[in-house]
Scaffold this motif. Sequence first.
Motif, PDB file in Angstrom:
ATOM      1  N   GLN A 198       3.705  37.299   4.589  1.00 44.38           N
ATOM      2  CA  GLN A 198       2.219  37.061   5.228  1.00 44.38           C
ATOM      3  C   GLN A 198       1.363  35.913   4.460  1.00 44.38           C
ATOM      4  O   GLN A 198       0.300  35.916   4.330  1.00 44.38           O
ATOM      5  CB  GLN A 198       1.528  38.476   5.061  1.00 44.38           C
ATOM      6  CG  GLN A 198       1.913  39.334   6.208  1.00 44.38           C
ATOM      7  CD  GLN A 198       1.503  40.652   5.565  1.00 44.38           C
ATOM      8  OE1 GLN A 198       1.922  41.638   4.972  1.00 44.38           O
ATOM      9  NE2 GLN A 198       0.307  41.040   6.302  1.00 44.38           N
ATOM     10  N   VAL A 199       2.317  34.975   3.826  1.00 45.87           N
ATOM     11  CA  VAL A 199       1.660  33.754   3.336  1.00 45.87           C
ATOM     12  C   VAL A 199       1.923  32.603   4.323  1.00 45.87           C
ATOM     13  O   VAL A 199       3.113  32.331   4.599  1.00 45.87           O
ATOM     14  CB  VAL A 199       2.165  33.500   1.777  1.00 45.87           C
ATOM     15  CG1 VAL A 199       1.633  32.187   1.447  1.00 45.87           C
ATOM     16  CG2 VAL A 199       1.741  34.651   0.941  1.00 45.87           C
ATOM     17  N   VAL A 200       0.994  31.748   4.391  1.00 46.49           N
ATOM     18  CA  VAL A 200       1.149  30.693   5.416  1.00 46.49           C
ATOM     19  C   VAL A 200       1.865  29.580   4.776  1.00 46.49           C
ATOM     20  O   VAL A 200       2.074  29.350   3.587  1.00 46.49           O
ATOM     21  CB  VAL A 200      -0.378  30.020   5.692  1.00 46.49           C
ATOM     22  CG1 VAL A 200      -0.286  28.631   6.361  1.00 46.49           C
ATOM     23  CG2 VAL A 200      -1.163  30.970   6.461  1.00 46.49           C
ATOM     24  N   HIS A 233      -3.400  36.608  12.483  1.00 39.35           N
ATOM     25  CA  HIS A 233      -4.738  36.052  11.971  1.00 39.35           C
ATOM     26  C   HIS A 233      -4.851  35.435  10.693  1.00 39.35           C
ATOM     27  O   HIS A 233      -4.408  36.327   9.729  1.00 39.35           O
ATOM     28  CB  HIS A 233      -6.004  36.985  12.045  1.00 39.35           C
ATOM     29  CG  HIS A 233      -6.070  37.685  13.749  1.00 39.35           C
ATOM     30  ND1 HIS A 233      -6.840  37.123  14.582  1.00 39.35           N
ATOM     31  CD2 HIS A 233      -5.350  38.687  14.084  1.00 39.35           C
ATOM     32  CE1 HIS A 233      -6.707  37.691  15.641  1.00 39.35           C
ATOM     33  NE2 HIS A 233      -6.007  38.788  15.721  1.00 39.35           N
ATOM     34  N   VAL A 234      -4.955  34.293  10.322  1.00 34.83           N
ATOM     35  CA  VAL A 234      -5.186  33.769   9.156  1.00 34.83           C
ATOM     36  C   VAL A 234      -6.327  34.203   8.253  1.00 34.83           C
ATOM     37  O   VAL A 234      -7.408  33.895   8.882  1.00 34.83           O
ATOM     38  CB  VAL A 234      -4.996  32.269   8.855  1.00 34.83           C
ATOM     39  CG1 VAL A 234      -5.147  31.700   7.592  1.00 34.83           C
ATOM     40  CG2 VAL A 234      -3.508  31.845   9.592  1.00 34.83           C
ATOM     41  N   HIS A 235      -6.235  34.758   7.169  1.00 30.35           N
ATOM     42  CA  HIS A 235      -7.520  35.012   6.401  1.00 30.35           C
ATOM     43  C   HIS A 235      -7.395  34.228   4.950  1.00 30.35           C
ATOM     44  O   HIS A 235      -6.582  34.192   4.709  1.00 30.35           O
ATOM     45  CB  HIS A 235      -7.702  36.496   6.215  1.00 30.35           C
ATOM     46  CG  HIS A 235      -6.942  37.312   5.523  1.00 30.35           C
ATOM     47  ND1 HIS A 235      -7.108  37.531   4.320  1.00 30.35           N
ATOM     48  CD2 HIS A 235      -5.757  37.948   5.892  1.00 30.35           C
ATOM     49  CE1 HIS A 235      -6.161  38.234   3.966  1.00 30.35           C
ATOM     50  NE2 HIS A 235      -5.015  38.478   5.038  1.00 30.35           N
ATOM     51  N   ASP A 268      -2.586  38.149   8.458  1.00 29.07           N
ATOM     52  CA  ASP A 268      -2.877  39.797   8.939  1.00 29.07           C
ATOM     53  C   ASP A 268      -2.041  39.858  10.282  1.00 29.07           C
ATOM     54  O   ASP A 268      -2.349  38.733  11.263  1.00 29.07           O
ATOM     55  CB  ASP A 268      -4.415  40.012   9.138  1.00 29.07           C
ATOM     56  CG  ASP A 268      -4.940  40.993   8.043  1.00 29.07           C
ATOM     57  OD1 ASP A 268      -4.115  41.500   7.240  1.00 29.07           O
ATOM     58  OD2 ASP A 268      -6.103  40.708   7.761  1.00 29.07           O
ATOM     59  N   VAL A 269      -1.372  40.936  10.648  1.00 33.48           N
ATOM     60  CA  VAL A 269      -0.738  40.981  12.043  1.00 33.48           C
ATOM     61  C   VAL A 269      -1.511  42.181  12.778  1.00 33.48           C
ATOM     62  O   VAL A 269      -1.843  43.096  11.975  1.00 33.48           O
ATOM     63  CB  VAL A 269       0.638  40.902  12.000  1.00 33.48           C
ATOM     64  CG1 VAL A 269       1.445  39.824  11.517  1.00 33.48           C
ATOM     65  CG2 VAL A 269       1.090  42.081  11.018  1.00 33.48           C
ATOM     66  N   ALA A 270      -1.574  41.879  14.024  1.00 35.31           N
ATOM     67  CA  ALA A 270      -2.295  43.303  14.661  1.00 35.31           C
ATOM     68  C   ALA A 270      -1.639  43.281  16.050  1.00 35.31           C
ATOM     69  O   ALA A 270      -1.011  42.189  16.698  1.00 35.31           O
ATOM     70  CB  ALA A 270      -3.669  42.911  14.783  1.00 35.31           C
ATOM     71  N   MET A 314      -4.906  23.353   2.702  1.00 34.52           N
ATOM     72  CA  MET A 314      -4.589  23.725   4.228  1.00 34.52           C
ATOM     73  C   MET A 314      -5.054  22.718   5.190  1.00 34.52           C
ATOM     74  O   MET A 314      -4.443  22.557   6.387  1.00 34.52           O
ATOM     75  CB  MET A 314      -4.662  25.192   4.565  1.00 34.52           C
ATOM     76  CG  MET A 314      -3.949  26.203   3.689  1.00 34.52           C
ATOM     77  SD  MET A 314      -2.141  25.830   3.571  1.00 34.52           S
ATOM     78  CE  MET A 314      -1.659  26.058   5.347  1.00 34.52           C
ATOM     79  N   SER A 315      -6.442  22.469   4.985  1.00 26.81           N
ATOM     80  CA  SER A 315      -7.115  21.452   6.007  1.00 26.81           C
ATOM     81  C   SER A 315      -6.442  20.305   6.133  1.00 26.81           C
ATOM     82  O   SER A 315      -6.381  19.481   7.097  1.00 26.81           O
ATOM     83  CB  SER A 315      -8.536  21.502   5.697  1.00 26.81           C
ATOM     84  OG  SER A 315      -8.608  20.789   4.553  1.00 26.81           O
ATOM     85  N   MET A 316      -5.807  19.756   4.801  1.00 30.49           N
ATOM     86  CA  MET A 316      -4.933  18.550   5.120  1.00 30.49           C
ATOM     87  C   MET A 316      -3.697  18.510   5.333  1.00 30.49           C
ATOM     88  O   MET A 316      -2.752  17.573   5.813  1.00 30.49           O
ATOM     89  CB  MET A 316      -5.030  17.857   3.507  1.00 30.49           C
ATOM     90  CG  MET A 316      -6.196  17.607   2.785  1.00 30.49           C
ATOM     91  SD  MET A 316      -7.452  16.330   3.857  1.00 30.49           S
ATOM     92  CE  MET A 316      -6.433  14.891   3.223  1.00 30.49           C
TER      93      MET A 316
END
Length: 442
Positions: free
Chosen positions: A154-156, A238-240, A246-248, A350-352
Amino acid sequence: MAYQAMHGYISAITAFVLIGFTQLVLSNSFAPDYVKKHAPIIWLHSEDSLMPSDILGHVSHTTPYDGFKPVRDSPAMDLDNLSSLNRLSKDTFLTAIENVTSMPDWLLGETPDAKGALHNSTACAVVLVEKDSSVTDAFYFYFYSFDEGADITQVVPPLNKILPDAKPGDHFGNHVGDWEHNMIRFKDGVPYGMWFSQHGFGEVCLWEDEACLSMQSDRPVVYSARGSHANYPSAGSHVHDSALIDVADKGRIWDPVSPAWFYSYDPTTDLFVALEPESAPTDWLYFNGGWGDKQYPDDDPRQSTVPYFGLKKYNSGPTGPKFKHLARKGIEPDQKPKGSLLKSAVEFYMSMYGCCLRGINPWVVVISLVLILALVIGLLVFTVKRLIPVVKRRLVNQRAEKDSEGLFSRLKDWISRKKRQPKDQSEFSLRLLDPERPDDEV
Ligand SMILES: *[C@@H]1O[C@H](CO)[C@@H](O)[C@H](O)[C@H]1NC(C)=O
Ligand SMILES: *[C@@H]1O[C@H](CO)[C@@H](O)[C@H](O)[C@H]1NC(C)=O
Ligand SMILES: *[C@@H]1O[C@H](CO)[C@@H](O)[C@H](O)[C@H]1NC(C)=O
């Protein structure tokens, strides 16, 4: 006559008091229908084993600790006397009696039936906060005895590559006790918008925003993420916190208000009143402590730390509903949580990543950034060191100039005064000494 007037008067007062009393009783003993009609409906994740949990059952499987020390001779606590712990310590944590690492059954909660109802647990408290005569905030609080944080799956990417030793199933950010909530703001009984709690903060959906919110016969649909139970308006990933996922999914239905306790809360008096059932316990809502074990110290064999990021395997149990910003101006809490340097760095990275860093090993990026930072700091230090003597010299010169100017002008004043004084005196005396001199200019 007087008697009749008096009698009428008393009847009027009696009627008035009766009406007032009836209104009081009515408004105090029922939650408005709209709060139930529009209560959220929750989809628990298909693989989540951590179900909603009985609030009292949870308390009965814990014992109060003052930090890491058990409170001595503590009697069993229940929901009618939990707040008595507030007097004992500012660092109270309801700590699991059994070893949490072996996941005793009570941590798993109760699985709802096919219709979403619980039969042996109350895992939901609805707290109504009246803002004014037309606006009411309804907070739906959900309780789970255990929160399982993210694991390496669960890590991007590519941050997951930074942690070579992490295995799926090694979850971090776990804690005993988990309070989550939605809040629906009603205007004259009509839903206006909704808050979804997610980790440190959350998100808002306006009621009419069909792109944000989906409905299941007048009830907004909520997806509870696997393990963390963060609430989302849609299924999927969903990235937090910039880098965690998170997975739903639409796994198992839970209708949180069957059953639930309903309360009203007045922020000005800090009073909770049980609305439905009237016998619902209220004392536990005043408890100031944590609902699970305090974060284990690093030398506790149960604890471990994610390298570089400092995330802990176990965090502290959370505080209860009273601390979830019940008095808020907007639909979201008035204050956002404070960020950290690491969080900002991860956010920036992460934005770059999408545009410019894709395909570059994250370590290369980190080391390059550190080198660049070191270079910039080195240059700054060098420049400042060179500049300081120059600035110092200039300041010293300026001050000397100023000082000498001051001295010079004071000297000038003094001299001119001295010069004037004897002259005046001499003139005066001369006049005295010279009686022949005529009194001119009169
Ligand atoms: C119901 O809950 C109580 C308290 O949490 C527990 O002791 C009991 O075993 C539960 N009963 C069933 C049938 O699950
Ligand atoms: C709380 O209530 C329970 C049962 O109602 C009782 O056994 C316990 O002694 C009480 N604890 C305190 C601190 O009053
Ligand atoms: C708790 O349980 C785990 C796994 O079941 C075990 O490895 C550990 O030694 C236990 N710790 C204590 C303090 O009992």
